[in-house]
Write a protein that holds these residues in place. Structure first.
Motif, PDB file in Angstrom:
ATOM      1  N   THR A  28      -3.978  13.876 -11.951  1.00  0.00           N
ATOM      2  CA  THR A  28      -2.670  13.982 -12.586  1.00  0.00           C
ATOM      3  C   THR A  28      -1.932  12.647 -12.554  1.00  0.00           C
ATOM      4  O   THR A  28      -1.826  12.007 -11.505  1.00  0.00           O
ATOM      5  CB  THR A  28      -1.808  15.047 -11.890  1.00  0.00           C
ATOM      6  OG1 THR A  28      -2.490  16.303 -11.939  1.00  0.00           O
ATOM      7  CG2 THR A  28      -0.449  15.180 -12.569  1.00  0.00           C
ATOM      8  N   LEU A  29      -1.407  12.251 -13.716  1.00  0.00           N
ATOM      9  CA  LEU A  29      -0.567  11.072 -13.845  1.00  0.00           C
ATOM     10  C   LEU A  29       0.792  11.511 -14.384  1.00  0.00           C
ATOM     11  O   LEU A  29       0.923  12.571 -14.992  1.00  0.00           O
ATOM     12  CB  LEU A  29      -1.171  10.058 -14.815  1.00  0.00           C
ATOM     13  CG  LEU A  29      -2.625   9.631 -14.596  1.00  0.00           C
ATOM     14  CD1 LEU A  29      -3.040   8.658 -15.697  1.00  0.00           C
ATOM     15  CD2 LEU A  29      -2.819   9.019 -13.222  1.00  0.00           C
ATOM     16  N   ALA A  30       1.804  10.683 -14.181  1.00  0.00           N
ATOM     17  CA  ALA A  30       3.100  10.880 -14.832  1.00  0.00           C
ATOM     18  C   ALA A  30       3.539   9.510 -15.332  1.00  0.00           C
ATOM     19  O   ALA A  30       3.808   8.610 -14.540  1.00  0.00           O
ATOM     20  CB  ALA A  30       4.130  11.458 -13.866  1.00  0.00           C
ATOM     21  N   VAL A  31       3.577   9.355 -16.638  1.00  0.00           N
ATOM     22  CA  VAL A  31       3.807   8.056 -17.261  1.00  0.00           C
ATOM     23  C   VAL A  31       5.197   8.016 -17.873  1.00  0.00           C
ATOM     24  O   VAL A  31       5.553   8.885 -18.676  1.00  0.00           O
ATOM     25  CB  VAL A  31       2.742   7.772 -18.341  1.00  0.00           C
ATOM     26  CG1 VAL A  31       2.996   6.422 -18.998  1.00  0.00           C
ATOM     27  CG2 VAL A  31       1.342   7.824 -17.724  1.00  0.00           C
ATOM     28  N   ASP A  32       5.973   7.014 -17.508  1.00  0.00           N
ATOM     29  CA  ASP A  32       7.304   6.805 -18.065  1.00  0.00           C
ATOM     30  C   ASP A  32       7.200   5.783 -19.192  1.00  0.00           C
ATOM     31  O   ASP A  32       6.537   4.753 -19.044  1.00  0.00           O
ATOM     32  CB  ASP A  32       8.243   6.289 -16.965  1.00  0.00           C
ATOM     33  CG  ASP A  32       9.704   6.529 -17.287  1.00  0.00           C
ATOM     34  OD1 ASP A  32       9.985   7.248 -18.263  1.00  0.00           O
ATOM     35  OD2 ASP A  32      10.565   6.009 -16.551  1.00  0.00           O
ATOM     36  N   ARG A  33       7.852   6.068 -20.308  1.00  0.00           N
ATOM     37  CA  ARG A  33       7.760   5.187 -21.464  1.00  0.00           C
ATOM     38  C   ARG A  33       8.495   3.876 -21.237  1.00  0.00           C
ATOM     39  O   ARG A  33       9.659   3.850 -20.854  1.00  0.00           O
ATOM     40  CB  ARG A  33       8.319   5.846 -22.712  1.00  0.00           C
ATOM     41  CG  ARG A  33       8.160   5.001 -23.982  1.00  0.00           C
ATOM     42  CD  ARG A  33       9.009   5.489 -25.129  1.00  0.00           C
ATOM     43  NE  ARG A  33       8.733   6.856 -25.505  1.00  0.00           N
ATOM     44  CZ  ARG A  33       9.561   7.877 -25.283  1.00  0.00           C
ATOM     45  NH1 ARG A  33      10.723   7.660 -24.670  1.00  0.00           N
ATOM     46  NH2 ARG A  33       9.247   9.100 -25.667  1.00  0.00           N
ATOM     47  N   VAL A  34       7.799   2.767 -21.477  1.00  0.00           N
ATOM     48  CA  VAL A  34       8.408   1.445 -21.561  1.00  0.00           C
ATOM     49  C   VAL A  34       8.442   1.119 -23.045  1.00  0.00           C
ATOM     50  O   VAL A  34       7.396   0.936 -23.677  1.00  0.00           O
ATOM     51  CB  VAL A  34       7.604   0.394 -20.776  1.00  0.00           C
ATOM     52  CG1 VAL A  34       8.237  -0.988 -20.928  1.00  0.00           C
ATOM     53  CG2 VAL A  34       7.499   0.780 -19.302  1.00  0.00           C
ATOM     54  N   SER A  45       2.120   2.539 -22.515  1.00  0.00           N
ATOM     55  CA  SER A  45       2.895   3.733 -22.164  1.00  0.00           C
ATOM     56  C   SER A  45       3.439   4.491 -23.375  1.00  0.00           C
ATOM     57  O   SER A  45       3.439   5.734 -23.364  1.00  0.00           O
ATOM     58  CB  SER A  45       4.027   3.380 -21.188  1.00  0.00           C
ATOM     59  OG  SER A  45       5.006   2.567 -21.799  1.00  0.00           O
ATOM     60  N   PRO A  46       3.905   3.834 -24.464  1.00  0.00           N
ATOM     61  CA  PRO A  46       4.363   4.623 -25.617  1.00  0.00           C
ATOM     62  C   PRO A  46       3.269   5.512 -26.201  1.00  0.00           C
ATOM     63  O   PRO A  46       3.530   6.648 -26.620  1.00  0.00           O
ATOM     64  CB  PRO A  46       4.834   3.561 -26.610  1.00  0.00           C
ATOM     65  CG  PRO A  46       5.226   2.403 -25.756  1.00  0.00           C
ATOM     66  CD  PRO A  46       4.209   2.392 -24.654  1.00  0.00           C
ATOM     67  N   PHE A  47       2.036   5.022 -26.204  1.00  0.00           N
ATOM     68  CA  PHE A  47       0.934   5.842 -26.707  1.00  0.00           C
ATOM     69  C   PHE A  47       0.688   7.026 -25.786  1.00  0.00           C
ATOM     70  O   PHE A  47       0.522   8.170 -26.245  1.00  0.00           O
ATOM     71  CB  PHE A  47      -0.341   5.003 -26.834  1.00  0.00           C
ATOM     72  CG  PHE A  47      -1.558   5.813 -27.179  1.00  0.00           C
ATOM     73  CD1 PHE A  47      -1.794   6.230 -28.469  1.00  0.00           C
ATOM     74  CD2 PHE A  47      -2.461   6.183 -26.186  1.00  0.00           C
ATOM     75  CE1 PHE A  47      -2.913   7.004 -28.789  1.00  0.00           C
ATOM     76  CE2 PHE A  47      -3.578   6.956 -26.494  1.00  0.00           C
ATOM     77  CZ  PHE A  47      -3.800   7.371 -27.792  1.00  0.00           C
ATOM     78  N   LEU A  48       0.684   6.789 -24.473  1.00  0.00           N
ATOM     79  CA  LEU A  48       0.419   7.867 -23.522  1.00  0.00           C
ATOM     80  C   LEU A  48       1.527   8.918 -23.547  1.00  0.00           C
ATOM     81  O   LEU A  48       1.262  10.112 -23.412  1.00  0.00           O
ATOM     82  CB  LEU A  48       0.256   7.305 -22.110  1.00  0.00           C
ATOM     83  CG  LEU A  48      -0.946   6.386 -21.885  1.00  0.00           C
ATOM     84  CD1 LEU A  48      -0.931   5.843 -20.456  1.00  0.00           C
ATOM     85  CD2 LEU A  48      -2.262   7.114 -22.154  1.00  0.00           C
ATOM     86  N   VAL A  49       2.773   8.482 -23.727  1.00  0.00           N
ATOM     87  CA  VAL A  49       3.893   9.415 -23.705  1.00  0.00           C
ATOM     88  C   VAL A  49       4.045  10.139 -25.043  1.00  0.00           C
ATOM     89  O   VAL A  49       4.357  11.340 -25.073  1.00  0.00           O
ATOM     90  CB  VAL A  49       5.199   8.677 -23.329  1.00  0.00           C
ATOM     91  CG1 VAL A  49       6.407   9.616 -23.456  1.00  0.00           C
ATOM     92  CG2 VAL A  49       5.111   8.126 -21.909  1.00  0.00           C
ATOM     93  N   ASP A  50       3.827   9.443 -26.146  1.00  0.00           N
ATOM     94  CA  ASP A  50       4.160  10.000 -27.460  1.00  0.00           C
ATOM     95  C   ASP A  50       2.965  10.474 -28.282  1.00  0.00           C
ATOM     96  O   ASP A  50       3.137  11.309 -29.174  1.00  0.00           O
ATOM     97  CB  ASP A  50       4.919   8.955 -28.281  1.00  0.00           C
ATOM     98  CG  ASP A  50       6.212   8.514 -27.617  1.00  0.00           C
ATOM     99  OD1 ASP A  50       6.823   9.346 -26.933  1.00  0.00           O
ATOM    100  OD2 ASP A  50       6.589   7.337 -27.778  1.00  0.00           O
ATOM    101  N   ALA A  51       1.772   9.956 -28.004  1.00  0.00           N
ATOM    102  CA  ALA A  51       0.681  10.181 -28.945  1.00  0.00           C
ATOM    103  C   ALA A  51      -0.580  10.806 -28.356  1.00  0.00           C
ATOM    104  O   ALA A  51      -1.324  11.476 -29.085  1.00  0.00           O
ATOM    105  CB  ALA A  51       0.311   8.866 -29.636  1.00  0.00           C
ATOM    106  N   VAL A  52      -0.870  10.577 -27.092  1.00  0.00           N
ATOM    107  CA  VAL A  52      -2.131  11.074 -26.545  1.00  0.00           C
ATOM    108  C   VAL A  52      -2.162  12.600 -26.617  1.00  0.00           C
ATOM    109  O   VAL A  52      -1.136  13.272 -26.442  1.00  0.00           O
ATOM    110  CB  VAL A  52      -2.334  10.587 -25.089  1.00  0.00           C
ATOM    111  CG1 VAL A  52      -1.458  11.350 -24.112  1.00  0.00           C
ATOM    112  CG2 VAL A  52      -3.789  10.687 -24.683  1.00  0.00           C
TER     113      VAL A  52
END
Length: 272
Positions: free
Chosen positions: A95-101, A107-114
């Motif tokens: 488990t990860l928790a990624v905050d958007r930079v 990070s934008p890809f991981l938060v918004d698109a993955v």
């Protein structure tokens, strides 16, 4: 949460065993590259996302470790970033928790698109200094956790391990966030409060508190002193957050008489 370095104290490299280590380490899990598949995604805060990875060859990890995550574009371009791991133990679900930079590359890809089913590459587990392991068979030093923003991620793994093991070690958490909406791993903290393992926490809100009667403002030296174990308790202290947050906390701890050479700290870029 991105973790480019571990420092104890500022300017001192720290991925190694140190004074006052929590229980003796199990056999080392050797880091390697692993193929991962996104198994689940969910919102964590308005700007962050929880991502669960299925990594069949993952050897497990200790609470507080991190990994490198690599994205590969269709044209072959690759970008790699480090993220703290919010889970621990022998499971192959990570488990990860990624905050958007906002101006970040990954990070934008991981938060918004993955999306569930996407393939990623991860390298780990990494880090041997910023870890805590439960041990219900022997008395251990009290543990003080201090987090700013998404700096809670590796500390949440420690809190969860402490709760699940019903470990007798006294745990305290001091957590600085902007608003109640920005609290990561709320259910983990709720479970710790309700569990049998000794745990207390204090959350400082800099912009908006859940109760209008509560004070609002940035963490101060006096607020820190009131919330953490006193220097003579000999607590093992973990600090994680943005570089300015970590540096300020370390200064305050030193001014209050804590031995900052025995504090384990991790910093990351961004606002924290």
């Amino acid at each position: 949460m991105t973790v480019p370095s571990s420092v104890v104290p500022p300017g001192t490299a720290g991925l190694e065993a140190g004074v006052g280590s929590a229980p003796s380490a199990p056999p080392r899990r050797r880091p390697a590259w692993h193929a991962a598949t996104v198994a689940a995604v969910s919102p964590e805060t308005p700007t962050a996302r929880r991502i669960v990875l299925d990594v069949p060859t993952w050897p497990g990890n200790d609470p507080g470790q991190h990994l490198d995550l690599r994205l590969t574009a269709e044209d072959g371009y690759q970008a790699t970033r480090s993220y703290s791991i919010a889970s621990a133990g022998d499971s192959t679900m990570v488990t990860l928790a990624v905050d958007r930079v906002d101006d970040g590359e990954v990070s934008p890809f991981l938060v918004d698109a993955v999306e569930v089913g996407d393939a990623l590459d991860v390298h780990g587990p990494l880090g041997g200094w910023f870890v805590w392991r439960p041990d219900t068979t022997a008395p251990t030093r009290p543990v003080q956790l201090i987090a700013g923003g998404s700096g809670i991620v590796p500390l949440a793994a420690m809190v969860s391990a402490h709760t699940e093991a019903e470990d007798p070690t006294p745990f305290r958490l001091l957590y600085a966030v902007r608003t109640p909406d920005d609290v990561f791993f709320r259910s983990t903290l709720d479970a710790a409060r309700a569990g049998t393992a000794p745990f207390t926490d204090a959350i400082v809100y800099s912009r908006r508190a859940p109760d209008p009667t509560l004070p609002v403002g940035r963490l101060t030296r006096d607020a820190l002193a009131a919330a953490v174990f006193p220097p003579d308790a000999g607590a093992l202290v973990y600090v994680c957050g943005s570089t300015p947050f970590v540096e300020q906390v370390l200064r305050w701890l030193g001014e209050r008489g804590h031995d900052t050479t025995d504090v384990r700290a991790e910093r990351f870029g961004g606002n924290g």
